[in-house]
Design an enzyme around this catalytic site. Structure first.
Site, PDB file in Angstrom:
ATOM      1  N   TYR A   1      16.425   4.581  11.838  1.00  0.00           N
ATOM      2  CA  TYR A   1      15.956   3.944  10.612  1.00  0.00           C
ATOM      3  C   TYR A   1      17.123   3.354   9.832  1.00  0.00           C
ATOM      4  CZ  TYR A   1      14.411   3.613   5.751  1.00  0.00           C
ATOM      5  OH  TYR A   1      14.172   3.169   4.481  1.00  0.00           O
TER       6      TYR A   1
ATOM      7  N   THR B   1       0.810  -1.224   0.000  1.00  0.00           N
ATOM      8  CA  THR B   1       0.000   0.000   0.000  1.00  0.00           C
ATOM      9  C   THR B   1       0.843   1.273   0.000  1.00  0.00           C
ATOM     10  OG1 THR B   1      -0.135   0.016   2.420  1.00  0.00           O
ATOM     11  CG2 THR B   1      -1.869  -1.164   1.219  1.00  0.00           C
ATOM     12  N   GLY B   2       2.158   1.141   0.117  1.00  0.00           N
ATOM     13  CA  GLY B   2       3.023   2.313   0.112  1.00  0.00           C
ATOM     14  C   GLY B   2       3.354   2.779  -1.290  1.00  0.00           C
TER      15      GLY B   2
ATOM     16  N   SER C   1      18.456   1.037   2.152  1.00  0.00           N
ATOM     17  CA  SER C   1      18.312   2.483   1.963  1.00  0.00           C
ATOM     18  C   SER C   1      19.669   3.162   1.968  1.00  0.00           C
ATOM     19  CB  SER C   1      17.448   3.060   3.087  1.00  0.00           C
ATOM     20  OG  SER C   1      17.556   4.467   3.159  1.00  0.00           O
TER      21      SER C   1
ATOM     22  N   GLU D   1      20.292   5.571   3.574  1.00  0.00           N
ATOM     23  CA  GLU D   1      20.521   6.027   4.939  1.00  0.00           C
ATOM     24  C   GLU D   1      21.523   5.132   5.666  1.00  0.00           C
ATOM     25  OE1 GLU D   1      19.525   8.700   6.595  1.00  0.00           O
ATOM     26  OE2 GLU D   1      18.241   9.549   5.038  1.00  0.00           O
TER      27      GLU D   1
END
Length: 338
Positions: A151, A10-11, A127, A129
């Protein structure tokens, strides 16, 4: 017909990936929280247009039994693990939940695959990140990890979990180290969508300013629709491997603001205000990816440029505002009818 499961369907990324796989003839399944079925218009908005073509399963990444149950019923050929608590600011506010969902959720999916369908190919969404306080520029697959937020730390753990299952059990586990990727389906809490939606609201006279953090932070911004193509290509590669996916260009938050506002005939300097509360406790100043490996081995390259991405997001946000205005006007007219 290949059968794929997408966590986080759903993202932003999940919705683009589901579309892509459907176009290629896949049978597409997705995992959603049970509450999503109670308010589908709100929680399934990004996939409403393909809802009749996908199969959704209620489960939680925090529950190994629920993941196990789904994989025990359906022999998937590919699993794309995209679901995560991915908003960096929230990861600082609640690091415990971020770690629990992102690390344990990845572990649960991997272990269920190993136990039930060990020949299934697994994709893990890492990611940029993970690089955080970068040790070299541009960043590539061999660049040392130095995450600067919970995260990023959770994504480093997930990366090593996937690699460990690959090396210890011979599973096909591929990791995509994706740099920032945007689009009109980006969540409103992310800075890019905050900028484009804010610019449109200023243009419509609904607000006079937006509050942002570090305008000088630089990112390598691509389009989510391009990056989901890379995800699938990784699982078609003969051997499981890890790939950086990036455009190789870097732009500042300030540049993003300037382009979004100027496209509407506005000067961002008159409407953007810096608020220190939006600065991260540990800032990541510069992220720039080297996707040479993916371009060479997967034949992947981005199709959208930076200006195209900003223009598409602004256009989508303006259309959404005008749609709301049109609906209000229609409702007002209807009330005035005798």
């Amino acid at each position: 017909m290949p059968r794929a499961l997408i966590t986080g369907i759903t993202g932003q990324d999940g919705s683009y990936l589901a579309e892509h796989l459907l176009e290629l003839g896949y049978e597409v399944h997705g995992i959603v929280r049970r509450v999503a079925f109670e308010s589908p218009e709100l929680r399934l908005g990004r996939i409403m247009h393909i809802l009749d073509r996908v199969t959704l399963h209620a489960a939680s990444l925090e529950s190994y039994p629920s993941i196990f149950q789904i994989l025990s019923r359906v022999p998937f050929d590919e699993v794309y693990h995209l679901a995560a608590q991915s908003f960096v600011a929230d990861s600082f506010a609640d690091g415990f939940s971020t770690m629990s969902v992102n690390i344990n959720g990845t572990h649960y999916v991997l272990e269920a695959i190993r136990t039930l369908i060990p020949n299934c190919r697994f994709y893990f969404a890492a990611s940029s990140e993970v690089f955080g306080k970068v040790h070299e520029t541009p960043q590539r697959e061999t660049t040392a990890f130095h995450p600067r937020n919970p995260y990023g730390i959770s994504k480093v753990a997930g990366f090593h979990l996937a690699r460990n299952y690959r090396e210890a059990y011979g599973m096909f586990c591929a990791c995509g180290i994706l740099f920032n990727h945007e689009g009109p389906r980006r969540g409103h809490e992310f800075v890019t969508r905050k900028i484009t939606s804010g610019a449109c609201r200023v243009k419509k006279g609904l607000t006079s300013r937006i509050m942002l953090g570090n305008l000088d932070a630089r990112r390598d911004w691509g389009h989510a629709a391009d990056y989901v193509r890379a995800m699938r290509l990784m699982l078609q590669h003969p051997e499981p491997d890890d790939f950086v996916i990036a455009t190789g260009e870097t732009h500042s938050v300030r540049e993003f603001c300037e382009l979004a506002f100027s496209s509407l005939g506005l000067d961002y300097r008159e409407h953007v205000q810096v608020d220190p509360k939006f600065y991260r406790p540990a800032e990541v100043e510069l992220l720039l990816g080297d996707s040479s490996k993916a371009r060479e081995k997967l034949g992947w390259k981005p199709r959208h440029g930076f200006r195209d991405i900003v223009a598409e997001m602004v256009a989508a946000d303006m259309a959404a505002l005008e749609s709301v205005e049109s609906g209000r006007a229609y409702a007002g007219t209807a009330r005035k009818q005798p």
